[in-house]
Design an enzyme around this catalytic site. Structure first.
Site, PDB file in Angstrom:
ATOM      1  N   LYS A   1     -60.972  -0.409 -16.660  1.00 33.07           N
ATOM      2  CA  LYS A   1     -61.955  -1.018 -15.753  1.00 33.07           C
ATOM      3  C   LYS A   1     -62.509   0.013 -14.784  1.00 33.07           C
ATOM      4  O   LYS A   1     -63.691  -0.022 -14.446  1.00 33.07           O
ATOM      5  CB  LYS A   1     -61.346  -2.205 -15.016  1.00 33.07           C
ATOM      6  CG  LYS A   1     -61.281  -3.419 -15.918  1.00 33.07           C
ATOM      7  CD  LYS A   1     -60.694  -4.619 -15.236  1.00 33.07           C
ATOM      8  CE  LYS A   1     -60.488  -5.753 -16.225  1.00 33.07           C
ATOM      9  NZ  LYS A   1     -59.418  -6.656 -15.805  1.00 33.07           N
TER      10      LYS A   1
ATOM     11  N   LYS B   1     -61.122  -5.716 -29.387  1.00 35.25           N
ATOM     12  CA  LYS B   1     -60.695  -7.131 -29.387  1.00 35.25           C
ATOM     13  C   LYS B   1     -61.859  -8.049 -29.060  1.00 35.25           C
ATOM     14  O   LYS B   1     -62.823  -7.640 -28.408  1.00 35.25           O
ATOM     15  CB  LYS B   1     -59.552  -7.342 -28.393  1.00 35.25           C
ATOM     16  CG  LYS B   1     -59.970  -7.365 -26.931  1.00 35.25           C
ATOM     17  CD  LYS B   1     -58.890  -7.966 -26.056  1.00 35.25           C
ATOM     18  CE  LYS B   1     -59.449  -8.270 -24.668  1.00 35.25           C
ATOM     19  NZ  LYS B   1     -59.263  -9.580 -24.153  1.00 35.25           N
TER      20      LYS B   1
ATOM     21  N   LYS C   1     -64.642 -11.832 -23.695  1.00 31.16           N
ATOM     22  CA  LYS C   1     -65.745 -12.527 -23.018  1.00 31.16           C
ATOM     23  C   LYS C   1     -66.779 -11.546 -22.513  1.00 31.16           C
ATOM     24  O   LYS C   1     -67.946 -11.864 -22.402  1.00 31.16           O
ATOM     25  CB  LYS C   1     -65.205 -13.277 -21.807  1.00 31.16           C
ATOM     26  CG  LYS C   1     -64.340 -14.444 -22.132  1.00 31.16           C
ATOM     27  CD  LYS C   1     -64.147 -15.266 -20.856  1.00 31.16           C
ATOM     28  CE  LYS C   1     -62.839 -16.018 -20.880  1.00 31.16           C
ATOM     29  NZ  LYS C   1     -61.838 -15.495 -19.951  1.00 31.16           N
TER      30      LYS C   1
HETATM   31  P1  ADP Z   1     -61.037 -12.137 -21.836  1.00 26.04           P
HETATM   32  O1  ADP Z   1     -60.099 -10.979 -22.069  1.00 26.04           O
HETATM   33  O2  ADP Z   1     -61.810 -12.493 -23.023  1.00 26.04           O
HETATM   34  O3  ADP Z   1     -61.863 -12.034 -20.588  1.00 26.04           O
HETATM   35  P2  ADP Z   1     -59.011 -13.620 -20.425  1.00 26.04           P
HETATM   36  O4  ADP Z   1     -58.722 -12.343 -19.762  1.00 26.04           O
HETATM   37  O5  ADP Z   1     -59.370 -14.775 -19.543  1.00 26.04           O
HETATM   38  O6  ADP Z   1     -60.113 -13.393 -21.545  1.00 26.04           O
HETATM   39  O7  ADP Z   1     -57.773 -14.045 -21.327  1.00 26.04           O
HETATM   40  C1  ADP Z   1     -57.221 -15.333 -21.438  1.00 26.04           C
HETATM   41  C2  ADP Z   1     -56.098 -15.298 -22.451  1.00 26.04           C
HETATM   42  O8  ADP Z   1     -56.636 -14.995 -23.745  1.00 26.04           O
HETATM   43  C3  ADP Z   1     -55.048 -14.210 -22.189  1.00 26.04           C
HETATM   44  O9  ADP Z   1     -53.785 -14.717 -22.522  1.00 26.04           O
HETATM   45  C4  ADP Z   1     -55.432 -13.098 -23.123  1.00 26.04           C
HETATM   46  O10 ADP Z   1     -54.326 -12.294 -23.501  1.00 26.04           O
HETATM   47  C5  ADP Z   1     -55.942 -13.882 -24.307  1.00 26.04           C
HETATM   48  N1  ADP Z   1     -56.905 -13.106 -25.090  1.00 26.04           N
HETATM   49  C6  ADP Z   1     -58.128 -12.682 -24.703  1.00 26.04           C
HETATM   50  N2  ADP Z   1     -58.752 -12.018 -25.695  1.00 26.04           N
HETATM   51  C7  ADP Z   1     -57.877 -12.019 -26.750  1.00 26.04           C
HETATM   52  C8  ADP Z   1     -57.940 -11.510 -28.068  1.00 26.04           C
HETATM   53  N3  ADP Z   1     -59.016 -10.899 -28.528  1.00 26.04           N
HETATM   54  N4  ADP Z   1     -56.847 -11.677 -28.867  1.00 26.04           N
HETATM   55  C9  ADP Z   1     -55.737 -12.332 -28.426  1.00 26.04           C
HETATM   56  N5  ADP Z   1     -55.638 -12.861 -27.200  1.00 26.04           N
HETATM   57  C10 ADP Z   1     -56.684 -12.709 -26.364  1.00 26.04           C
END
Ligand code: ADP
Ligand code: TRP
Length: 337
Positions: free
Chosen positions: A113, A199, A202
């Protein structure tokens, strides 16, 4: 027998995607029958990167509706919004006294970040550095041991364990158990993006790289058909390049084992047609996403119900959090008269 305690949360920074669902939320739903569960919306965490969050109310309601649409039942688990539990920022303050700048600077997600924020000329806030402290507190405030999350959260969980142990050691107590990631008995995993690398996320710059639970059927089909592929294998049993492996990994998550096996055999025999594989993958994703999407739309219309769920949830979460906070303050020596 008392149930083990589980905690997890998602940031309201955008629509929930298949990575969030398959990596985390699907496990929340499975766990609510066998664990004492707390699932929340991490609105404070979203401020570490999205401070200009004018959309926070809408995004928060969407994550809440998504939790319920995926099958979380407020009769079986506690569902709440992080900022409605004042004990969390209070315990966070106390844990910030125990966390080391050096250990926080080494966290890979922080380094990533910093790199991207510096590139776009943004400053790095203290809140971003202490993100893992707040996350540790989210977990240990309920004295949880199980945390259903994706693989990207492993470094944060290590910090949570270190802080729990450091507190216990410093104040000669056994108040905090060690929390570990949980994926139904298997290793934590990452759901790949449709981009060919990285991965599903969002915050991806390419909106076609993620399948959102709010995507309509046509959008899902279009995104999958656009996914990157190569010219095809030229030798039998050839190792798959990342973009192809990713499609197989996604298929493994949403399709039946017979279907996966069928395309594995075709790949290994060099007669695979990626167009067919993608069509199948898209249909299996549509089957999974469509009912959840319809539930989200229905729930979003029922604001009174959403409000009641988080009002009741916050009450229960505050009780659990307060018991821990009072015990932590006592252990530190913050109880004077
Ligand atoms: P993002 O990373 O998309 O912004 P969040 O940080 O809000 O989403 O993550 C919410 C949950 O989803 C967490 O437990 C995170 O580990 C899981 N998560 C997010 N992206 C993935 C992914 N590509 N594969 C597996 N788990 C994920
Ligand atoms: N850091 C998590 C993510 O980015 C969200 C989160 C905040 C969380 N607090 C948590 C996850 C506590 C599990 C437990 O996905």
């Amino acid at each position: 027998m008392t149930k083990e305690i589980a905690v997890s949360g998602s940031r309201p920074t955008g629509f929930i995607h298949l990575g969030n669902y398959l990596g985390a939320i699907r496990n929340y739903v499975k766990m609510q029958d066998n664990f004492s569960c707390y699932f929340f919306i991490a609105d404070y965490h979203s401020l570490t990167t999205h401070y200009e969050a004018q959309n926070l109310p809408q995004l928060t309601r969407e994550v809440l509706a998504t939790y319920l649409a995926c099958g979380l039942d407020p009769q079986k688990c506690v569902i709440y919004i992080q900022s409605e539990i004042p004990q969390i920022p209070e315990l966070y303050l106390l844990f910030n006294m125990l966390a080391y700048k050096g250990e926080l600077e080494k966290v890979p997600t922080f380094k990533d970040k910093v790199r991207s924020q510096e590139q776009s000329g943004r400053s790095i806030s203290a809140g971003l550095l202490t993100y893992p402290v707040l996350m540790a507190v989210d977990i240990i405030v309920h004295r949880a041991t199980k945390v259903p999350v994706g693989k990207d959260q492993e470094a944060h969980l290590e910090i949570a364990r270190n802080l729990a142990n450091r507190f216990n050691y410093q104040f000669q107590t056994t108040l905090f158990p060690e929390p570990y990631g949980y994926n139904d008995g298997s290793d934590l995993f990452k759901v790949p993006s449709l981009d060919g690398s990285g991965k599903m996320s969002k915050s991806a710059t390419n909106p076609n790289s993620a399948i959102y639970l709010m995507d309509d059927d046509t959008t899902i089909r279009k995104k999958v058909m656009k996914a990157k592929t190569d010219a095809g294998p030229t030798e039998s049993n050839q190792t798959k390049p990342e973009e192809i492996q990713n499609l197989f990994d996604l298929m493994q998550l949403v399709s039946s084992s017979e279907i996966v096996q069928h395309y594995e055999t075709q790949y290994n025999n060099c007669n695979i047609r990626y167009g067919d594989l993608k069509k199948q993958l898209a249909e299996d994703m549509v089957q999974l996403v469509a009912p959840i999407r319809n539930n989200i739309h229905d729930l979003m219309k029922n604001e009174e119900y959403l409000k009641k769920v988080v009002r009741d949830g916050a009450e229960q979460a505050r009780q659990s959090a307060d018991a821990t906070l009072q015990a932590a303050k006592k252990a530190i020596g913050i109880h004077y008269f």
